[in-house]
Design a protein around this motif. Structure first.
Motif: not given
Length: 182
Positions: A160-173
């Motif tokens: 899902g989009v939420e899980r992918a976005e959560s991981l993208r945010e972690r990668i951003d950090r």
């Protein structure tokens, strides 16, 4: 079109000499006859470039195009695998949640290996192997971020989009500020 690798492509991916760009090599890794142009689009800035690159790889003999993935005529005489029960993902704190060290590509790369193990090994072992191999070969920022985009695209499809976005945010950090994925 559902392109597949030729022997020339497999030789290119074996290592030794590299004649293709990292983006072209990532496309070769994914070309398994099951993925279409839509699946390759995240590798490129636009769909036209993806189409041109696939056609160029076909023209050079690295890929062969098929119109659709052919269904097997008769399944082998093996017992059908038991279905994997649907399980809600377990929320586990990761090093990225509390990471306060130096942001770096190396840290991000290790996090991507971790994502690969958690998200793909059971669900899609072949894709997991391709992504691990691609991450091992990723020698620069662009190559690593290309693989990250592929992984996030697959995660979006399966979790899902939420899980992918959560991981993208972690990668951003984890990435240095100038090297953030968007």
């Amino acid at each position: 079109m559902f392109p597949t690798k030729t022997d020339k492509a497999r030789n290119e991916l074996q290592g030794g000499q590299r004649t293709l760009t990292q983006r072209e090599r990532a496309l070769l890794l994914m070309a398994d006859g099951q993925r279409s142009l839509t699946d390759f689009s995240p590798l490129f800035p636009n769909r036209d470039e993806a189409e041109r690159t696939i056609q160029a790889l076909i023209d050079k003999g690295y890929l062969q195009g098929t119109k659709a993935a052919a269904a097997p005529a008769e399944p082998p005489a093996q017992p059908a695998p038991s279905p994997i029960p649907a399980v809600e993902p377990i929320q586990v704190a990761t090093a990225a949640d509390t990471f306060d060290g130096k942001r770096s590509l190396a840290t991000t790369r290790m996090f991507l290996f971790d994502i690969c193990e958690r998200m793909f090994v059971r669900r899609d072992p072949k894709f997991a192997l391709q992504m691990r191999d691609a991450l091992r070969e990723a020698r620069d920022r662009e190559a690593m971020l290309t693989i990250a985009a592929l992984m996030l695209t697959e995660i979006e499809k399966t979790a899902g989009v939420e899980r992918a976005e959560s991981l993208r945010e972690r990668i951003d950090r984890l990435l240095p500020p100038a090297e953030v994925i968007h």
